[in-house]
Design a protein around this motif. Structure first.
Motif, PDB file in Angstrom:
ATOM      1  N   ALA A 218       0.782  -1.121  -0.224  1.00  0.00           N
ATOM      2  CA  ALA A 218       0.131   0.040  -0.064  1.00  0.00           C
ATOM      3  C   ALA A 218       0.762   1.277  -0.048  1.00  0.00           C
ATOM      4  O   ALA A 218       0.522   2.009  -0.838  1.00  0.00           O
ATOM      5  N   ALA A 219       2.172   1.336   0.770  1.00  0.00           N
ATOM      6  CA  ALA A 219       2.979   2.325   0.777  1.00  0.00           C
ATOM      7  C   ALA A 219       3.525   2.661  -0.731  1.00  0.00           C
ATOM      8  O   ALA A 219       3.501   3.961  -1.067  1.00  0.00           O
ATOM      9  N   VAL A 220       3.992   1.608  -1.178  1.00  0.00           N
ATOM     10  CA  VAL A 220       4.379   1.596  -2.854  1.00  0.00           C
ATOM     11  C   VAL A 220       3.369   2.374  -3.659  1.00  0.00           C
ATOM     12  O   VAL A 220       3.855   3.085  -4.311  1.00  0.00           O
ATOM     13  N   GLY A 221       2.091   1.840  -3.685  1.00  0.00           N
ATOM     14  CA  GLY A 221       0.886   2.388  -4.354  1.00  0.00           C
ATOM     15  C   GLY A 221       0.801   3.946  -4.082  1.00  0.00           C
ATOM     16  O   GLY A 221       0.632   4.861  -5.155  1.00  0.00           O
ATOM     17  N   TYR A 222       0.788   4.479  -2.840  1.00  0.00           N
ATOM     18  CA  TYR A 222       0.906   5.902  -2.680  1.00  0.00           C
ATOM     19  C   TYR A 222       1.949   6.618  -3.098  1.00  0.00           C
ATOM     20  O   TYR A 222       1.937   7.714  -3.687  1.00  0.00           O
TER      21      TYR A 222
ATOM     22  N   ALA B 239       2.176  11.573  -0.598  1.00  0.00           N
ATOM     23  CA  ALA B 239       3.260  11.768   0.083  1.00  0.00           C
ATOM     24  C   ALA B 239       2.975  11.368   1.632  1.00  0.00           C
ATOM     25  O   ALA B 239       3.644  10.400   2.196  1.00  0.00           O
ATOM     26  N   VAL B 240       2.088  11.886   2.199  1.00  0.00           N
ATOM     27  CA  VAL B 240       1.749  11.717   3.524  1.00  0.00           C
ATOM     28  C   VAL B 240       1.019  10.365   3.789  1.00  0.00           C
ATOM     29  O   VAL B 240       1.462   9.535   4.665  1.00  0.00           O
ATOM     30  N   GLY B 241       0.329   9.903   2.792  1.00  0.00           N
ATOM     31  CA  GLY B 241      -0.313   8.650   2.790  1.00  0.00           C
ATOM     32  C   GLY B 241       0.652   7.479   2.811  1.00  0.00           C
ATOM     33  O   GLY B 241       0.766   6.445   3.438  1.00  0.00           O
ATOM     34  N   ALA B 242       1.931   7.625   1.825  1.00  0.00           N
ATOM     35  CA  ALA B 242       2.969   6.636   1.963  1.00  0.00           C
ATOM     36  C   ALA B 242       3.471   6.677   3.350  1.00  0.00           C
ATOM     37  O   ALA B 242       3.919   5.607   3.817  1.00  0.00           O
ATOM     38  N   GLY B 243       3.742   7.966   3.837  1.00  0.00           N
ATOM     39  CA  GLY B 243       4.464   7.824   5.221  1.00  0.00           C
ATOM     40  C   GLY B 243       3.600   7.126   6.059  1.00  0.00           C
ATOM     41  O   GLY B 243       3.924   6.365   7.240  1.00  0.00           O
ATOM     42  N   VAL B 244       2.448   7.318   6.096  1.00  0.00           N
ATOM     43  CA  VAL B 244       1.208   6.579   7.020  1.00  0.00           C
ATOM     44  C   VAL B 244       1.529   5.126   7.171  1.00  0.00           C
ATOM     45  O   VAL B 244       1.428   4.384   7.871  1.00  0.00           O
ATOM     46  N   MET B 245       1.498   4.636   5.699  1.00  0.00           N
ATOM     47  CA  MET B 245       1.679   3.113   5.485  1.00  0.00           C
ATOM     48  C   MET B 245       3.189   2.660   5.984  1.00  0.00           C
ATOM     49  O   MET B 245       3.105   1.424   6.564  1.00  0.00           O
TER      50      MET B 245
ATOM     51  N   LEU C 215      -2.390  -1.875  -5.915  1.00  0.00           N
ATOM     52  CA  LEU C 215      -1.254  -2.099  -4.739  1.00  0.00           C
ATOM     53  C   LEU C 215      -1.926  -1.773  -3.415  1.00  0.00           C
ATOM     54  O   LEU C 215      -1.805  -2.519  -2.642  1.00  0.00           O
ATOM     55  N   VAL C 216      -2.667  -0.561  -3.222  1.00  0.00           N
ATOM     56  CA  VAL C 216      -3.290  -0.258  -2.027  1.00  0.00           C
ATOM     57  C   VAL C 216      -4.377  -1.183  -1.712  1.00  0.00           C
ATOM     58  O   VAL C 216      -4.336  -2.018  -0.364  1.00  0.00           O
ATOM     59  N   GLY C 217      -5.066  -1.654  -2.900  1.00  0.00           N
ATOM     60  CA  GLY C 217      -6.290  -2.628  -2.515  1.00  0.00           C
ATOM     61  C   GLY C 217      -5.646  -4.052  -1.842  1.00  0.00           C
ATOM     62  O   GLY C 217      -6.359  -4.538  -1.051  1.00  0.00           O
ATOM     63  N   ALA C 218      -4.847  -4.397  -2.656  1.00  0.00           N
ATOM     64  CA  ALA C 218      -4.243  -5.820  -2.180  1.00  0.00           C
ATOM     65  C   ALA C 218      -3.686  -5.822  -1.101  1.00  0.00           C
ATOM     66  O   ALA C 218      -3.846  -6.717  -0.047  1.00  0.00           O
ATOM     67  N   GLY C 219      -2.680  -4.791  -0.456  1.00  0.00           N
ATOM     68  CA  GLY C 219      -2.357  -4.517   0.671  1.00  0.00           C
ATOM     69  C   GLY C 219      -3.400  -4.564   1.738  1.00  0.00           C
ATOM     70  O   GLY C 219      -3.120  -5.220   2.752  1.00  0.00           O
TER      71      GLY C 219
END
Length: 510
Positions: free
Chosen positions: A349-353, A486-492, A374-378
């Motif tokens: 999911a982080a990679v998707g963001y 970018a923030v979403g990737a950090g959250v993941m 990627l987000v959905g699968a994760g």
């Protein structure tokens, strides 16, 4: 050897046709309530045009449902333990269907917010009952894990299916149609539940605690309101007061639960790293899912210019990935640790963001398709395993309370996904938008509220002025989208760290 030593452990009864049919019935409200979390994603542009909500009102239209739902889940789980989970499920489903009719024909933004709040009230009756009834229906651990995987996949898939359903309906009908789907979905439940589901309750429930219910609400609502006010009006005394009220209420709630013999929410469960970590994973995974949908659906329609159905179809690969991942991890977890599966899913999911972030403004639609896959699968993989760990960690007579904790994490995640990531996107949009000087002041004010407001406002302008206003609005929106991704990737990545630390002792077996 003594007789006691020879006595074999009780073997859980295997589920049969009736139990699996009951699972199908239980999936109906799961799909509906989770669809209702995100179905407005594609309807927001039409709602913003038809009802002209302010930026804050638009966020409340999306969030008030999840906020009320999350605030009442623990209370309703406790009520189900006491008065019957099947009974509460049927009451909630009946009320949800009726209020959905009112939401479909709401004449103003305020009326729609009110209807969404009441939907959250009845939705809170439905959700704890489904997972706790599932536990009492499937006593065999392997079968229960598969049933939970189907439940979790349906829950997560429903959130992703919401925009797809919305896109299909909005292609042919007005925005109110997204609420009318509740009626045909819930009618089979009202018929099948009394026939297939056995009543289930806590044999020794404690007293109902209205003070704790009030504290749980005042712990959440002010914090979300503070985030929204910060995004729309900037920092101020009101933001501080709301935040202080929420934190103080949360502290009083926890203190009260620790002092009661039979608390509304057994906060001592959180002393277990596996339980606490699984709950946090649930929350952060849903933040990622709902936050991604919030900005992607608006970008595809209002920036790229796709029709609702076209935009919805771009999310189908992610929806399929979510369902498949949630089911595939069931046999895999027998050989791979839950910790590894959850961390891998969250990393995906982080990679998707990160794909959206690094692609920048003007990224092709294909980037969003791959990113959502990627987000959905994760999320699908992480939700299945974390829900299984939460349910397995508590005694059967506290199933309603544990279910409520799991679903509260989901709904809080849905609220935060919009409140935090959505408010951040709104704040950057408003701060970045430079309205052309020849745009009338009242039109510029409408454009500053939301991107949907800018699109509607541009319809009242001449061609060249409208084009320049739309260009400015879409560039401002995409600037916010990139920063939010970018923030979403950090959250993941934070969620990955939580899973690696807290799930070290997670086991795939009882």
């Amino acid at each position: 050897m003594t007789a006691t030593a020879r006595c074999p452990a009780a073997v859980p009864e295997r589920a049969g046709t009736r139990q699996w049919a009951a699972l199908v019935v239980l999936m109906l409200p799961v799909l509906l309530v989770s669809v209702d979390n995100t179905v407005l994603s594609f309807a927001l542009p039409e709602i913003s045009t038809a009802l002209r909500p302010s930026a804050a009102a638009q966020l409340w239209i999306v969030d008030v449902y999840s906020l009320v739902l999350a605030g009442l889940l623990v209370a309703m789980g406790s009520l189900g333990d006491r008065f019957g989970r099947r009974r509460l499920l049927l009451i909630g489903a009946s009320g949800f269907a009726l209020v959905s009719l009112a939401a479909a024909f709401a004449p103003t933004a305020e009326a729609l917010i009110t209807a969404r709040a009441v939907l959250g009230f009845f939705g809170a009756m439905i959700m704890p009952a489904t997972l706790s009834l599932l536990r009492s229906t499937f006593t065999d651990r392997d079968q229960r894990r598969l049933a939970i995987a189907i439940w979790a996949s349906g829950f997560a898939a429903g959130s992703a299916l919401g925009p797809v359903v919305g896109g299909v309906l909005l292609e042919h009908f007005a925005w109110g149609s997204v609420f009318l789907i509740a009626v045909p979905v819930l009618l089979p439940l009202l018929v099948g539940a009394p026939l297939l589901l056995l009543e289930s309750r806590d044999p020794a429930p404690g007293p109902f605690d209205p003070v704790s219910v009030l504290l749980s609400l005042t712990a959440m609502a002010p914090v979300v309101a503070a985030v929204k006010q910060l995004a729309t009006h900037g920092p101020g005394l009101g933001v501080v007061l709301l935040a202080v009220l929420g934190v103080a209420s949360g502290w009083l709630f926890v203190r009260r639960q620790l002092r009661r013999e039979r608390p509304l929410l057994d906060v001592r469960l959180f002393t277990s790293p596996v339980f606490a970590g699984s709950v946090v994973v649930n929350l952060l995974a849903v933040v990622a899912l709902v936050g991604f949908l919030f900005f992607t659906t608006q970008h595809l329609q209002l920036v790229v210019g796709l029709r609702p159905l076209q935009a919805a179809l771009t999310l189908l690969p992610g929806l399929g990935a979510m369902i498949v991942a949630g089911l595939v991890v069931v046999p895999i977890v027998r050989h791979v640790s839950p910790r590894t599966i959850v961390a891998t899913g969250l990393a995906a999911a982080a990679v998707g963001y990160a794909l959206v972030w690094l692609s920048g403004a003007g990224a092709p639609v294909g980037v969003f398709v791959l990113a959502f896959a990627l987000v959905g699968a994760g999320v699908g993989a992480a939700e299945t395993i974390s829900n299984d760990q939460i349910i397995a960690a508590v005694p059967a007579d506290r199933a309603g309370a544990a279910s409520a904790v799991s679903e509260t994490a989901y709904e809080v995640g849905a609220v935060l996904g919009t409140a935090v990531l959505g408010s951040m996107l709104t704040a950057i949009y408003r701060g970045s938008l430079v309205v052309p000087a020849d745009v009338p002041a009242e039109v510029g004010d409408a454009a500053r509220e939301t991107l949907g407001g800018a699109v509607a406002a541009a319809d009242a302008l001449d061609g060249s002025v409208a084009t320049r206003l739309l260009d400015a609005a879409t560039h401002a929106f995409d600037a916010g989208l990139v920063a939010t991704a970018a923030v979403g990737a950090g959250v993941m990545l934070l969620a990955v760290a939580v899973s690696l630390v807290s799930l070290r002792r997670a086991s795939a077996s009882d």
